[in-house]
Design a protein around this motif. Structure first.
Motif, PDB file in Angstrom:
ATOM      1  N   ARG A  57       0.837  -1.207   0.000  1.00 20.24           N
ATOM      2  CA  ARG A  57       0.000   0.000   0.000  1.00 20.24           C
ATOM      3  C   ARG A  57       0.871   1.255   0.000  1.00 20.24           C
ATOM      4  NH1 ARG A  57      -2.620  -0.520   4.577  1.00 20.24           N
ATOM      5  NH2 ARG A  57      -4.169  -1.879   3.667  1.00 20.24           N
ATOM      6  N   GLN A  61       0.607   4.035  -2.858  1.00 18.30           N
ATOM      7  CA  GLN A  61       0.190   5.392  -2.523  1.00 18.30           C
ATOM      8  C   GLN A  61       1.275   6.414  -2.844  1.00 18.30           C
ATOM      9  OE1 GLN A  61      -1.118   5.098   1.550  1.00 18.30           O
ATOM     10  NE2 GLN A  61      -3.170   4.454   0.941  1.00 18.30           N
ATOM     11  N   ARG A  65       0.666   9.504  -5.326  1.00 20.17           N
ATOM     12  CA  ARG A  65       0.938  10.896  -4.969  1.00 20.17           C
ATOM     13  C   ARG A  65       1.792  11.602  -6.012  1.00 20.17           C
ATOM     14  NH1 ARG A  65       3.394   9.995   0.320  1.00 20.17           N
ATOM     15  NH2 ARG A  65       2.188   8.154   0.675  1.00 20.17           N
ATOM     16  N   ASP A  70      -1.812   3.674  -9.424  1.00 17.83           N
ATOM     17  CA  ASP A  70      -1.462   2.732  -8.361  1.00 17.83           C
ATOM     18  C   ASP A  70      -1.293   1.346  -8.994  1.00 17.83           C
ATOM     19  OD1 ASP A  70      -1.297   1.068  -6.148  1.00 17.83           O
ATOM     20  OD2 ASP A  70      -2.803   2.179  -5.013  1.00 17.83           O
TER      21      ASP A  70
END
Length: 132
Positions: A57, A61, A65, A70
């Protein structure tokens, strides 16, 4: 976590941003296997499913960003890719039960139920049903 990911990618001569990877899932799966075994984990010890999931994760992430897709998610969906879901489910099945879970002995429950029914006329049977 990003440092571990970049180090892992450097050893495999892979782009940590996965811009040139047609399918990033196999790279993430190898990372998950090595992270779970402790080969590349921060502690150097084997980890459980939860830590592997958190590591994946964090990578996803971080890339999100930066404006990249993803890589954990299936294309045109917000769900985790099927292959990663299966791998994490297998890890969960293989993990031992948490140490904090301690079953209450049945005699203790029976005693509490008997005490509840004797002391409380109206709510006692309800509490006894909840206990057992």
């Amino acid at each position: 976590m990003w440092n571990i990911w970049c180090s892992f990618c450097r050893k495999l001569n892979a782009d940590p941003f996965m811009l040139d990877a047609p399918d990033p899932i196999p790279l993430l799966q190898v990372f998950a296997v090595r992270y779970r075994s402790g080969t590349i984990s921060a502690s150097g010890h084997a980890t459980r499913k939860r830590q592997v999931e958190e590591a994946l994760r964090a990578i996803g992430q971080t890339l999100a960003r930066l404006g990249l897709p993803d890589p954990r998610l299936a294309r045109f969906s917000d769900k985790l890719d099927f292959r990663l879901r299966r791998q994490l489910a297998t890890y969960q099945r293989l993990d031992p039960a948490p140490n904090r879970v301690k079953p209450i002995p049945l005699p203790v429950l029976m005693f509490a139920a008997a005490a509840a029914t004797q002391r409380l006329a109206v709510i006692g049977p309800v509490l006894a049903d909840l206990l057992i």
